[in-house]
Design a protein around this motif. Structure first.
Motif, PDB file in Angstrom:
ATOM      1  N   ALA A  20      15.958  42.439  -8.978  1.00  0.00           N
ATOM      2  CA  ALA A  20      15.116  41.287  -8.670  1.00  0.00           C
ATOM      3  C   ALA A  20      15.837  39.943  -8.781  1.00  0.00           C
ATOM      4  O   ALA A  20      15.606  39.057  -7.941  1.00  0.00           O
ATOM      5  CB  ALA A  20      13.873  41.303  -9.556  1.00  0.00           C
ATOM      6  N   PRO A  21      16.702  39.727  -9.790  1.00  0.00           N
ATOM      7  CA  PRO A  21      17.395  38.426  -9.847  1.00  0.00           C
ATOM      8  C   PRO A  21      18.231  38.149  -8.599  1.00  0.00           C
ATOM      9  O   PRO A  21      18.254  37.024  -8.095  1.00  0.00           O
ATOM     10  CB  PRO A  21      18.277  38.563 -11.094  1.00  0.00           C
ATOM     11  CG  PRO A  21      17.571  39.548 -11.958  1.00  0.00           C
ATOM     12  CD  PRO A  21      17.004  40.545 -10.991  1.00  0.00           C
ATOM     13  N   PHE A  22      18.902  39.176  -8.100  1.00  0.00           N
ATOM     14  CA  PHE A  22      19.712  38.999  -6.894  1.00  0.00           C
ATOM     15  C   PHE A  22      18.825  38.811  -5.672  1.00  0.00           C
ATOM     16  O   PHE A  22      19.108  37.977  -4.804  1.00  0.00           O
ATOM     17  CB  PHE A  22      20.630  40.199  -6.688  1.00  0.00           C
ATOM     18  CG  PHE A  22      21.998  40.025  -7.271  1.00  0.00           C
ATOM     19  CD1 PHE A  22      23.120  40.423  -6.575  1.00  0.00           C
ATOM     20  CD2 PHE A  22      22.171  39.443  -8.516  1.00  0.00           C
ATOM     21  CE1 PHE A  22      24.392  40.262  -7.097  1.00  0.00           C
ATOM     22  CE2 PHE A  22      23.420  39.277  -9.053  1.00  0.00           C
ATOM     23  CZ  PHE A  22      24.542  39.680  -8.348  1.00  0.00           C
ATOM     24  N   ARG A  23      17.741  39.553  -5.597  1.00  0.00           N
ATOM     25  CA  ARG A  23      16.838  39.391  -4.448  1.00  0.00           C
ATOM     26  C   ARG A  23      16.281  37.969  -4.410  1.00  0.00           C
ATOM     27  O   ARG A  23      16.235  37.346  -3.338  1.00  0.00           O
ATOM     28  CB  ARG A  23      15.697  40.404  -4.517  1.00  0.00           C
ATOM     29  CG  ARG A  23      14.688  40.205  -3.400  1.00  0.00           C
ATOM     30  CD  ARG A  23      13.710  41.324  -3.226  1.00  0.00           C
ATOM     31  NE  ARG A  23      12.782  41.025  -2.145  1.00  0.00           N
ATOM     32  CZ  ARG A  23      12.005  41.913  -1.555  1.00  0.00           C
ATOM     33  NH1 ARG A  23      12.051  43.178  -1.946  1.00  0.00           N
ATOM     34  NH2 ARG A  23      11.190  41.556  -0.575  1.00  0.00           N
ATOM     35  N   GLY A  24      15.882  37.444  -5.575  1.00  0.00           N
ATOM     36  CA  GLY A  24      15.377  36.078  -5.615  1.00  0.00           C
ATOM     37  C   GLY A  24      16.406  35.070  -5.139  1.00  0.00           C
ATOM     38  O   GLY A  24      16.085  34.132  -4.402  1.00  0.00           O
ATOM     39  N   PHE A  25      17.652  35.268  -5.543  1.00  0.00           N
ATOM     40  CA  PHE A  25      18.735  34.366  -5.132  1.00  0.00           C
ATOM     41  C   PHE A  25      18.883  34.367  -3.614  1.00  0.00           C
ATOM     42  O   PHE A  25      18.956  33.301  -2.978  1.00  0.00           O
ATOM     43  CB  PHE A  25      20.047  34.791  -5.794  1.00  0.00           C
ATOM     44  CG  PHE A  25      21.252  34.020  -5.324  1.00  0.00           C
ATOM     45  CD1 PHE A  25      21.637  32.859  -5.966  1.00  0.00           C
ATOM     46  CD2 PHE A  25      22.010  34.460  -4.235  1.00  0.00           C
ATOM     47  CE1 PHE A  25      22.756  32.136  -5.532  1.00  0.00           C
ATOM     48  CE2 PHE A  25      23.123  33.742  -3.797  1.00  0.00           C
ATOM     49  CZ  PHE A  25      23.494  32.576  -4.448  1.00  0.00           C
ATOM     50  N   PHE A  26      18.932  35.551  -3.004  1.00  0.00           N
ATOM     51  CA  PHE A  26      19.168  35.634  -1.571  1.00  0.00           C
ATOM     52  C   PHE A  26      17.947  35.193  -0.770  1.00  0.00           C
ATOM     53  O   PHE A  26      18.094  34.605   0.316  1.00  0.00           O
ATOM     54  CB  PHE A  26      19.603  37.048  -1.190  1.00  0.00           C
ATOM     55  CG  PHE A  26      21.066  37.298  -1.418  1.00  0.00           C
ATOM     56  CD1 PHE A  26      21.998  36.990  -0.451  1.00  0.00           C
ATOM     57  CD2 PHE A  26      21.520  37.809  -2.626  1.00  0.00           C
ATOM     58  CE1 PHE A  26      23.360  37.199  -0.658  1.00  0.00           C
ATOM     59  CE2 PHE A  26      22.876  38.024  -2.852  1.00  0.00           C
ATOM     60  CZ  PHE A  26      23.796  37.710  -1.867  1.00  0.00           C
TER      61      PHE A  26
END
Length: 255
Positions: A20-26
């Protein structure tokens, strides 16, 4: 030019929240993102999950993600953690994705341990009997030592408490590929033509950089290998994970 679609793949015992942290970033950067899960990983721990996962194979998970990719209009970039990184490699070898970003990828067939801690982990699995017939959960001390070793204790507990059980057959295929009659994690390097970015945490004890590098080297110029100082196996959940996501973004934009 429009940004590529991103598909996030999680590791063993996990579900999409670990990405989720990476998905939010992208998503903040304007990317279309998807976070599919493998069969039965949406079930809570309990008898139904145990019986559903018993005997499940990495091949089943690859089939699940292959079916999901068929619903997309274009080949995506896959960002996979641990088992998700291995699955990304299998998808790449079948020309199903545009590129792969592998965060501490699990090992593929033919990759051997390079550290005593890796060998000790394999011996631990040997000592518990026919685990491939079971659906093991996470042991906190083992996870803290191998996968979360650079994190505060409180965060280690938070992550461990959210992880679930996993197919023992999947774990067998990961750690004992040499005895897997189906050679589930074998890559056909003659067909491999997809760019891959290997990101390896310097403090990862599950797949340490020395082992990850031998895996990346098998791809020759298709693979870019970067060691990330001071980071553990679950580095996408560590503090300052945006800096790591930014490195992924920079690489993707070179494609």
């Amino acid at each position: 030019m429009s940004e590529p679609t991103i598909v996030f793949l999680h590791g063993t015992n996990a579900s999409p929240w670990t990405m989720a942290p990476f998905r939010g970033f992208f998503e903040e950067k304007g990317f279309t993102c998807h976070s599919p899960t493998y069969r039965h990983h949406d079930l809570p721990d309990g008898e139904e999950r145990t019986e559903a996962l018993r005997g499940a194979s990495i091949a089943d998970y690859v089939a699940d993600i292959t079916a999901f990719l068929a619903t997309l209009d274009t080949k995506p970039v896959v960002i996979g953690h641990s088992l998700g990184g291995l699955i990304a490699q299998l998808l790449a070898a079948r020309s199903l994705i545009a590129a792969g970003v592998l965060i501490n990828s699990s090992i593929i067939n033919g990759t051997v341990p390079t550290t005593e801690m890796e060998r000790a982990l394999g011996k631990m699995f040997m000592s518990v009997g026919p685990f491939w017939n079971e659906v093991p959960g996470q042991d906190f001390e083992l996870l803290a030592t191998y996968g979360l070793n650079t994190m505060p204790v409180e965060q280690q507990h938070e992550i461990c408490d959210r992880l679930n059980t996993e197919s023992g057959q999947v774990l067998f295929e990961l750690f004992f590929w040499m005895y897997d009659v189906n050679q589930t994690t074998r890559i056909d390097f003659d067909r491999a033509n997809t760019p891959l970015l290997f990101l390896s945490g310097s403090e990862d004890k599950v797949v340490p950089p020395t082992t990850a590098k031998t895996m990346a080297d098998r791809y020759g110029p298709l693979a870019t290998f970067i060691e990330i100082p001071g980071r553990c196996h679950y580095m996408q959940l560590e503090k300052d994970h945006d800096a790591l996501a930014r490195r992924c973004l920079d690489w993707i934009r070179t494609l």
